[in-house]
Design a protein around this motif. Structure first.
Motif, PDB file in Angstrom:
ATOM      1  N   PHE A  25      -9.357   3.089   1.577  1.00 54.95           N
ATOM      2  CA  PHE A  25      -7.936   2.763   1.679  1.00 54.95           C
ATOM      3  C   PHE A  25      -7.150   3.900   2.313  1.00 54.95           C
ATOM      4  CE2 PHE A  25      -9.164   0.054  -2.008  1.00 54.95           C
ATOM      5  CZ  PHE A  25      -9.012  -1.161  -1.366  1.00 54.95           C
ATOM      6  N   GLU A  85      -5.127  15.577  -1.503  1.00 51.35           N
ATOM      7  CA  GLU A  85      -6.378  15.505  -0.736  1.00 51.35           C
ATOM      8  C   GLU A  85      -7.004  16.883  -0.583  1.00 51.35           C
ATOM      9  OE1 GLU A  85      -6.681  13.539   2.976  1.00 51.35           O
ATOM     10  OE2 GLU A  85      -6.500  11.569   2.049  1.00 51.35           O
ATOM     11  N   PRO A 112      -4.537   0.489 -11.128  1.00 52.07           N
ATOM     12  CA  PRO A 112      -3.375   0.849 -10.316  1.00 52.07           C
ATOM     13  C   PRO A 112      -2.088   0.546 -11.051  1.00 52.07           C
ATOM     14  CG  PRO A 112      -4.189  -1.268  -9.596  1.00 52.07           C
ATOM     15  CD  PRO A 112      -5.114  -0.796 -10.706  1.00 52.07           C
ATOM     16  N   THR A 130      -7.928   9.891  -3.865  1.00 57.77           N
ATOM     17  CA  THR A 130      -6.567  10.391  -4.035  1.00 57.77           C
ATOM     18  C   THR A 130      -5.530   9.479  -3.386  1.00 57.77           C
ATOM     19  OG1 THR A 130      -6.904  11.774  -2.094  1.00 57.77           O
ATOM     20  CG2 THR A 130      -7.163  12.844  -4.236  1.00 57.77           C
ATOM     21  N   PRO A 131      -5.266   8.326  -3.982  1.00 56.36           N
ATOM     22  CA  PRO A 131      -4.162   7.530  -3.463  1.00 56.36           C
ATOM     23  C   PRO A 131      -2.863   8.227  -3.861  1.00 56.36           C
ATOM     24  CG  PRO A 131      -4.980   6.541  -5.460  1.00 56.36           C
ATOM     25  CD  PRO A 131      -5.869   7.717  -5.157  1.00 56.36           C
ATOM     26  N   GLU A 132      -1.932   8.247  -2.997  1.00 62.78           N
ATOM     27  CA  GLU A 132      -0.658   8.912  -3.255  1.00 62.78           C
ATOM     28  C   GLU A 132      -0.896  10.372  -3.608  1.00 62.78           C
ATOM     29  OE1 GLU A 132       1.295   6.394  -6.087  1.00 62.78           O
ATOM     30  OE2 GLU A 132       1.482   4.766  -4.648  1.00 62.78           O
ATOM     31  N   THR A 180      -7.750   7.194   2.297  1.00 67.21           N
ATOM     32  CA  THR A 180      -7.628   8.446   1.559  1.00 67.21           C
ATOM     33  C   THR A 180      -8.995   9.079   1.303  1.00 67.21           C
ATOM     34  OG1 THR A 180      -6.536   9.494  -0.319  1.00 67.21           O
ATOM     35  CG2 THR A 180      -7.655   7.418  -0.748  1.00 67.21           C
ATOM     36  N   MET A 236       0.841  -1.174   0.000  1.00 66.61           N
ATOM     37  CA  MET A 236       0.000   0.000   0.000  1.00 66.61           C
ATOM     38  C   MET A 236       0.886   1.236   0.000  1.00 66.61           C
ATOM     39  SD  MET A 236      -3.323   0.857   2.315  1.00 66.61           S
ATOM     40  CE  MET A 236      -4.164  -0.516   1.576  1.00 66.61           C
ATOM     41  N   ARG A 294       0.884   7.362   2.530  1.00 69.91           N
ATOM     42  CA  ARG A 294      -0.021   8.501   2.428  1.00 69.91           C
ATOM     43  C   ARG A 294       0.368   9.638   3.365  1.00 69.91           C
ATOM     44  NH1 ARG A 294      -2.667   4.125   1.163  1.00 69.91           N
ATOM     45  NH2 ARG A 294      -3.708   4.105  -0.826  1.00 69.91           N
ATOM     46  N   HIS A 298       0.724  13.857  -1.044  1.00 70.16           N
ATOM     47  CA  HIS A 298      -0.591  13.269  -0.818  1.00 70.16           C
ATOM     48  C   HIS A 298      -1.507  14.254  -0.105  1.00 70.16           C
ATOM     49  CE1 HIS A 298      -3.608  10.725   1.332  1.00 70.16           C
ATOM     50  NE2 HIS A 298      -3.828  10.431   0.073  1.00 70.16           N
ATOM     51  N   ARG A 350     -13.501   7.171   4.287  1.00 71.42           N
ATOM     52  CA  ARG A 350     -12.266   7.159   3.518  1.00 71.42           C
ATOM     53  C   ARG A 350     -12.150   5.786   2.859  1.00 71.42           C
ATOM     54  NH1 ARG A 350      -9.069  11.421   4.592  1.00 71.42           N
ATOM     55  NH2 ARG A 350      -7.057  10.386   4.402  1.00 71.42           N
ATOM     56  N   THR A 394     -12.281  10.356  -0.366  1.00 67.85           N
ATOM     57  CA  THR A 394     -13.094   9.691  -1.379  1.00 67.85           C
ATOM     58  C   THR A 394     -14.352  10.497  -1.670  1.00 67.85           C
ATOM     59  OG1 THR A 394     -12.339   7.567  -0.517  1.00 67.85           O
ATOM     60  CG2 THR A 394     -14.258   7.520  -1.936  1.00 67.85           C
TER      61      THR A 394
END
Length: 114
Positions: free
Chosen positions: A39, A13, A81, A54-56, A41, A1, A4, A9, A37, A43
């Motif tokens: 994972f 966000e 991904p 917003t992953p990463e 982050t 994973m 974050r 990141h 959220r 959403t």
């Protein structure tokens, strides 16, 4: 994973929170600040379905597969991904321009909310 806990990141966000605020009055939209959220982050959801997150350090949006392919082909998006087989309806946006995010978020909300 992915990690974050980075400034990149946090900036992604914050940009999602700002840009998504403009969609607050649309039926079924749950803003990142108001919902669960995914994972770990921020959403954006529509009628309970994820439209963007917003992953990463990038915005990832759900769009029709042909639109995702076009964005990837043009360089405006990356397969999502990374490191695994890409999901055909998800694209990582390469731009950090709020106007680009605004347009793609609106497109995603329309698609997911249909």
């Amino acid at each position: 994973m992915a990690d974050r806990d980075t400034p990149a990141h946090a900036a992604a966000e914050e940009r999602l929170h700002r840009v998504a605020q403009e969609l607050a009055d649309l039926p079924g939209v749950v803003l990142p600040a108001d919902g669960r959220r995914h994972f770990g982050t921020a959403t954006l959801r529509v009628h309970g379905r994820i439209a963007a997150f917003t992953p990463e350090d990038r915005l990832v949006v759900k769009l029709p597969a042909d639109r995702v392919a076009a964005l990837v082909t043009s360089g405006e998006g990356l397969p999502f991904p990374t490191g695994r087989p890409p999901m055909r309806e998800w694209v990582a946006v390469t731009s950090d321009d709020p106007a680009v995010w605004r347009a793609l978020l609106a497109e995603s909300v329309t698609y997911v909310g249909a």
